[in-house]
Scaffold this active site. Structure first.
Site, PDB file in Angstrom:
ATOM      1  N   TYR A   1     -16.310 -54.747 -37.297  1.00  0.00           N
ATOM      2  CA  TYR A   1     -16.069 -53.858 -36.042  1.00  0.00           C
ATOM      3  C   TYR A   1     -17.455 -53.378 -35.362  1.00  0.00           C
ATOM      4  CZ  TYR A   1     -13.666 -50.263 -33.473  1.00  0.00           C
ATOM      5  OH  TYR A   1     -13.023 -49.798 -32.388  1.00  0.00           O
TER       6      TYR A   1
ATOM      7  N   LYS B   1      12.211 -64.296 -40.117  1.00  0.00           N
ATOM      8  CA  LYS B   1      11.738 -65.550 -39.327  1.00  0.00           C
ATOM      9  C   LYS B   1      10.233 -65.563 -39.653  1.00  0.00           C
ATOM     10  CE  LYS B   1      13.077 -68.986 -36.658  1.00  0.00           C
ATOM     11  NZ  LYS B   1      13.793 -68.698 -35.633  1.00  0.00           N
TER      12      LYS B   1
END
Length: 767
Positions: free
Chosen positions: A40, A95
């Protein structure tokens, strides 16, 4: 299992231990402050600036290139209809799971709360920069056609509505092969399509691309045959309207060569099948119940070539054969779209793969002696490991040839190797294992069935068709637990201490006494021993009242091994009993031996353990690549602990030269093929991926497998007993329900193997 029990099980599966089926996992180190400053602020600014300079750098510095969005508005969910975006989320997560386990593609599922076409399209366009591809899912027709068309035009990443194209691609591959077997040309055949939704329209278009003639097609919806003179047809239905003066399915089926079912169950009658042309091709793909039952169709026409959407019949048209691998190929060349050329490449690759020799592990998974191209095998099986190595390259090449690939592949061999490496992180072996057990289930004694987890495992084994359980223990307790978990099947319950089992107990005691009366066993002591469930269970297997045995959940391993060795004994020709554990690691399945029996095996013992382990590895349909582990490499130490390993290797090389085995080797060299190739290029393991480790003693093997299990959360199957005369397998203390189920499957497969060997031996003796 009752309908309510299945409902409850499905809800618990999705809710526990963590709600949902997918999660985000970091791919970079994050332990130190330095790691976090790179992940970060301030380090993250550098890739941001590089992407700002050149947008395509987003593929270099972020996960975009392997990230697909599964997007739905919940308007056409499975067989549930328009249930809304929130209710569709479990399907979209599912899925995502399939994308990951079959092609190692990461997924965010996105549920959009709108049925307005423009709003839906704008939402997808707004979030598209996050993703490398878009999989549209469960969107009702006709809106689905417009949404996909516009997104494909307006985005520069692959977009596919799988409900349309998945079924089309898989069924087209099957149709090509079925027509070859029927000796018919696609240009000539008459095709009936029952259904006019997104999948049916897409299938019909793709069949035309394969050569089918529009004038030879008849499409039906819920109102009957779609004719040119019908009013208010959607553009898609009008595209396939016929000039023929027919109204019903009965009329359409007369002399038809092909029936494509994407509609509803049981609408095709035997009379309709009989009216079809010779060698009829019937793809009854309605799920879960096809347009005509498979057995009824086969009984009606012996010349039929049939496919369904079900896994319990030959020729399953399963979308998982397509979408993971199509997106994999598209992502890997950074395709800007999934075009017709790419879809056709997938069709051809799937059709071609079904004609090639089938790997042994696929035969094993489906309980076949040898799957070969024919009426019962016109498309590959979902468990076929070659899918990821064949379909994505075909799709990627088509993307390159058609000009939509932004990062062409140059080294196809290296690309295929990288694809195969992606298979190493999931539990396909477990699915293969369970599937194989189901092909020929056996009677398995659960010696501790009054333990809740053991009983749960027995219930799963029964309901999944893995085994026929025999429950051993206190009847009252077992029946109480059965009620608690809604296990209402009528399976045998045996309490060795009950009066009703007295005759059987005395019979077993007599046999045991006769075997051991000259070893200090009296008839009275034999009767007493038989009241102990492990002795009783072992005798059940010995006397043919059961085929296999599972025990050890609540007792120490040595206390359970003792009666097995006493009563069952070693297999004919065996000189050693040993165990191996199958570990599901990130690099793939790994066998570790011996993890439970032999404290300090000799060189000959190690050689025998390696031979037995090789047979187990082959039982799983894999080629054993075995490293004999030590703390030294190839003679670098002269200590007796290393020389015994070296002697075992020399023995194996001399008498079993076809075995891929070498050592002594340190574990890092065994598992790092590049390092092994560089330093020890002469090794039989150089350039190969080791899948089996044979340890020099029990201490090393047991510590290693438990470290892997606990630190890496690696699933374990085992210890698998090797060298026993009968199929008996002993669990680790407090094994999980899943571990017990897996070991039950092992016991069943072991019984299958031993039965097969006995039959072969008997046949050879009769000759």
């Amino acid at each position: 299992m009752s309908k309510e029990s299945k409902r409850r099980e499905a809800l618990v599966y999705h809710a526990k231990p963590t709600p949902g089926k997918i999660q985000v996992v970091p791919t970079k180190k994050y332990a130190s402050q330095r790691d976090l400053s790179l992940a970060y602020s301030p380090g993250v600014a550098e890739p941001c600036l590089e992407i700002a300079k050149k947008t395509d750098n987003v593929y270099k510095y972020t996960a975009k290139g392997n990230l697909v969005a599964v997007i739905s508005n919940g308007t056409a969910v499975l067989g549930l209809g328009n249930i809304g975006p929130e209710a569709s989320k479990p399907v979209m997560e599912g899925k995502g799971l399939l994308f990951k386990i079959f092609a190692d593609i990461d997924v965010f599922d996105i549920e959009v709360n709108t049925e307005n076409i423009d709003e839906f399209i704008q939402t997808v366009k707004n979030i598209a920069p996050t993703f490398g591809g878009i999989n549209l899912e469960d969107i009702k027709a006709p809106e689905a056609f417009e949404i996909e068309r516009r997104l494909k035009e307006e985005l520069d990443i692959p977009v596919m509505h799988d409900d349309q194209h998945g079924t089309a691609i898989i069924s087209a591959a099957a149709l090509i092969n079925a027509l070859e077997l029927a000796e018919k040309n696609i240009e000539d055949v008459k095709i009936v399509i029952s259904g006019a939704g997104a999948a049916a329209i897409s299938c019909s278009r793709l069949y035309q691309a394969c050569g089918a003639k529009l004038e030879n097609m008849v499409m039906l919806d819920s109102k009957g045959v779609i004719r040119k003179d019908r009013a208010n047809l959607t553009p898609e239905k009008a595209e396939f309207a016929t000039h023929r003066s027919i109204d019903t399915l009965d009329e359409a089926m007369v002399d038809a060569d092909v029936f494509i079912g994407l509609s509803t169950a049981d609408i095709v009658s035997p009379e309709m099948l009989k009216a079809m042309a010779s060698n009829p091709i019937v793809f009854a793909m309605s799920n879960p119940d096809p347009e005509i039952a498979y057995d009824l169709a086969i009984d009606t026409r012996d010349d039929i070539i049939m496919a369904t959407g079900r896994s319990d019949h030959p020729n399953q048209v399963n979308n998982v054969l397509g979408f993971p691998f199509i997106f994999r190929g598209a992502l890997d060349v950074r395709a800007t779209k999934i075009n017709e050329e790419m879809k056709m490449a997938a069709v051809i690759a799937l059709a071609k793969l079904a004609k090639e020799p089938v790997p042994e592990q696929v035969n094993i998974a489906y309980g076949e002696t040898r799957l070969t191209f024919g009426r019962d095998y016109i498309i590959p099986k979902p468990f076929d490991p070659r899918l990821i190595a064949e379909v994505p390259p075909a799709v990627a090449k088509a993307a390159m040839d058609s000009g939509v690939a932004k990062e062409p592949i140059t080294d196809w061999g290296k690309y295929q190797e990288s694809l195969m490496e992606r298979l190493g992180s999931d539990n396909k072996v477990v699915r293969l294992l369970l599937n194989r057990a189901k092909m020929n289930p056996k009677r398995v004694v659960f010696a501790e069935a009054d333990q809740l987890d053991v009983l749960k495992a027995a219930q799963i084994a029964h309901e999944e068709g893995i085994a026929f359980p025999i429950l051993l223990g206190r009847r009252e307790e077992i029946e109480k637990l059965k009620l608690e978990i809604d296990f209402d099947a009528d399976v045998p319950i045996i309490d060795p201490k009950s009066d009703e089992e007295l005759d059987r107990l005395n019979k077993y005691a007599e046999v045991y006494w006769q075997q051991r009366k000259r070893r200090g066993v009296t008839l009275y002591s034999a009767q007493k021993v038989m009241r102990e469930r492990n002795y009783f269970a072992a005798m059940m297997v010995n006397e043919g009242d059961a085929d296999a045995l599972i025990s050890g959940y609540s007792r120490s391993y040595p206390s359970v091994v003792k009666p097995m060795l006493e009563l069952i004994g070693m297999a004919k020709g065996a000189t050693r009993v040993a165990t191996t554990n199958l570990m599901m690691t990130r690099r793939g399945p790994m066998f570790l031996s011996d993890t439970a029996i032999n404290m300090d095996p000799s060189s000959k013992d190690l050689a025998k353990i390696a031979q037995m382990t090789a047979k187990i590895v082959k039982m799983f349909g894999m080629e054993p690549v075995m490293a004999m582990i030590s703390y030294a490499n190839f003679g670098s130490s002269k200590n007796e602990r290393t020389t015994k390993v070296r002697d075992a290797v020399e023995y194996l090389h001399k008498y079993y030269p076809d075995l891929i085995v070498d050592g002594e080797l340190q574990t890092d060299f065994a598992l790092n093929s590049e390092m092994l190739q560089d330093i020890f290029p002469f090794s039989k393991l150089a350039g190969k991926k080791v899948n089996t480790l044979i340890f020099p003693n029990l201490e090393a093997a047991n510590i290693t497998y438990k470290l892997l299990k606990e630190l890496n959360q690696a699933d374990s199957i085992g210890p698998i007993m090797m060298g026993m005369r009968k199929p008996v397998h002993i669990l680790q203390l407090e094994a999980s329900v899943d571990e017990i189920v897996n070991m039950t499957a092992i016991a069943v497969i072991d019984a299958q193997q031993k039965e097969k060997r006995e039959q072969e031996l008997k046949a050879s003796e009769e000759k």
